[in-house]
Design an enzyme around this catalytic site. Structure first.
Site, PDB file in Angstrom:
ATOM      1  CG  ASP A 104      -1.654  -1.308   1.376  1.00  0.00           C
ATOM      2  OD1 ASP A 104      -2.573  -1.543   0.598  1.00  0.00           O
ATOM      3  OD2 ASP A 104      -1.287  -2.122   2.260  1.00  0.00           O
ATOM      4  CG  HIS A 149      -3.629  -5.015   3.021  1.00  0.00           C
ATOM      5  ND1 HIS A 149      -3.103  -4.203   2.050  1.00  0.00           N
ATOM      6  CD2 HIS A 149      -3.913  -6.191   2.392  1.00  0.00           C
ATOM      7  CE1 HIS A 149      -3.061  -4.849   0.898  1.00  0.00           C
ATOM      8  NE2 HIS A 149      -3.555  -6.058   1.071  1.00  0.00           N
TER       9      HIS A 149
END
Ligand code: NAD
Ligand code: LMR
Length: 328
Positions: free
Chosen positions: A155, A183
């Site tokens: 990410d 996440h």
């Protein structure tokens, strides 16, 4: 010598990862031994993979072994990379995998508890990785919860790239990129801490909301486009994660990592695996870094925290077997 267990070793991410490990991507010139774990029905595939690894004649790769039993695969391991789990399909959220995948991490947590080296570092990739890491550490009471991490580096990389693209600058112009929380699509990319050419990114992007959505939805976009979840980029991020954990962090920098939230200075629930800015003093001595949290992020942080609390509630029934066993 470092003994490394890789689960889901017959899968897509592992196929990209293992050859990088063989080349010394994690520990440079130090010899490594690989313990590959996958389901019984994939043992033939693992054997073929082990032969391929041998045929590379990697100088640092001392030994490769294949297993279907986590108690054998995790015996004395220094590092466990828990990738093995079902990936999501198009239109799904990662948390929909919890019921299927959570059990895997409960069992593997128990195995690590029994047989891994006491200093083992455990990085969970299999989704939903934060709550799976939480499950694993709960089932491993003889290890510290601080030895369990969830990968947030992919990410972070996605944020760095999207910022550079919007600014029309090379990727290296972006530093200090940071992701908070889960996440998942509630993750919080931090445009206040991230910098473009040394200045806050928030002042330099024309369409921040569009950019945030692109980062949060990148995993889904890859599945929609290619039909399967990210693999090589995930393997690359995992290499970076392990290096971040083992190598001292440069002064003034941090990296994003899902880590046990106990004692965090940001007011987040004390028992989650939550994405924070982190720093390492080397060899797994990772701590939550203190950065200035912009007040505009508070509400988003609450939302991602709440999602993790809900996931935790959903898996309460999977944990506690070790404790129950001890009380008999
Ligand atoms: P894949 O389907 O190609 O491989 C998964 C492998 O895990 C398979 O070989 C399967 O047999 C194995 N497996 C299943 N149960 C197991 C068990 N109990 N023990 C050992 N092995 C087991 O999937 P993939 O593309 O390699 O992805 C693996 C996981 O990683 C998925 O959950 C995916 O969503 C997740 N992922 C996470 C990130 C992240 O940033 N955290 C990024 C990409 C993918
Ligand atoms: C990713 O972010 O690419 C992975 O977590 C796979 C997924 O399900 O999106």
């Amino acid at each position: 010598m470092r003994r490394i267990a890789v689960t889901g070793a017959a899968g897509h991410i592992a196929y990209s990862l293992l050859f990088q490990i063989g080349q010394g991507a994690l520990f440079g010139d130090e010899p490594v031994q690989l313990e590959l774990l996958d389901l019984p029905q994939h043992q033939k595939k693992l054997e073929g993979l082990a032969m391929e690894l041998e045929d590379c004649a990697f100088g640092q790769l001392e030994r490769v072994r294949c297993w279907s039993d986590p108690y054998l695969a995790f015996e004395g391991v220094d590092l466990a990379l828990l990738i093995g789990a079902k990936p999501r399909g198009p239109g799904m959220e990662r948390k929909e995998l919890l019921q299927d995948n959570g059990k895997i991490f409960a069992m593997q947590g128990r195995a690590l508890n029994e047989v891994a080296a006491r200093h083992v570092q455990v990085v969970v990739v299999g989704n939903p990785c934060n709550t799976n890491a939480w499950i694993a550490q709960k089932e491993a009471p003889s290890l510290s919860p601080t030895q369990f991490y969830a990968m947030m580096q992919l990410d972070q990389n996605r944020l760095q790239v999207q910022l550079a693209l919007q600014a029309g600058l090379p990727y290296e112009a972006v530093t200090h990129s940071l992701i908070w929380g889960n996440h998942s699509s509630t993750q919080v990319p931090d445009l206040y801490s991230s910098r473009i050419q040394g200045r806050p990114a928030i002042d330099q992007v024309a369409h921040p909301e569009q950019l945030l959505a692109a980062v949060q939805q990148r995993g889904a976009a890859i599945i929609a486009a290619s039909g399967h979840s990210s693999a090589a980029s995930a393997a690359h991020a995992l290499v970076q994660t392990v290096r971040n954990i083992y190598q001292p962090t440069r002064a003034g920098h941090w990296f994003s990592l899902g880590i046990w939230s106990y004692g965090n200075p940001y007011g987040i629930d004390q028992d989650l695996i939550f994405g924070f800015p982190c720093r390492s003093r080397g060899e797994g001595r990772v701590e939550i870094a203190e950065v200035e949290l912009h007040p505009a992020l508070r509400e988003r942080l609450k939302a991602t925290e709440q999602e993790l609390q809900e996931e935790r509630q959903q898996v309460m029934g999977l944990v506690g077997e070790v404790a129950r066993g001890c009380s008999l």
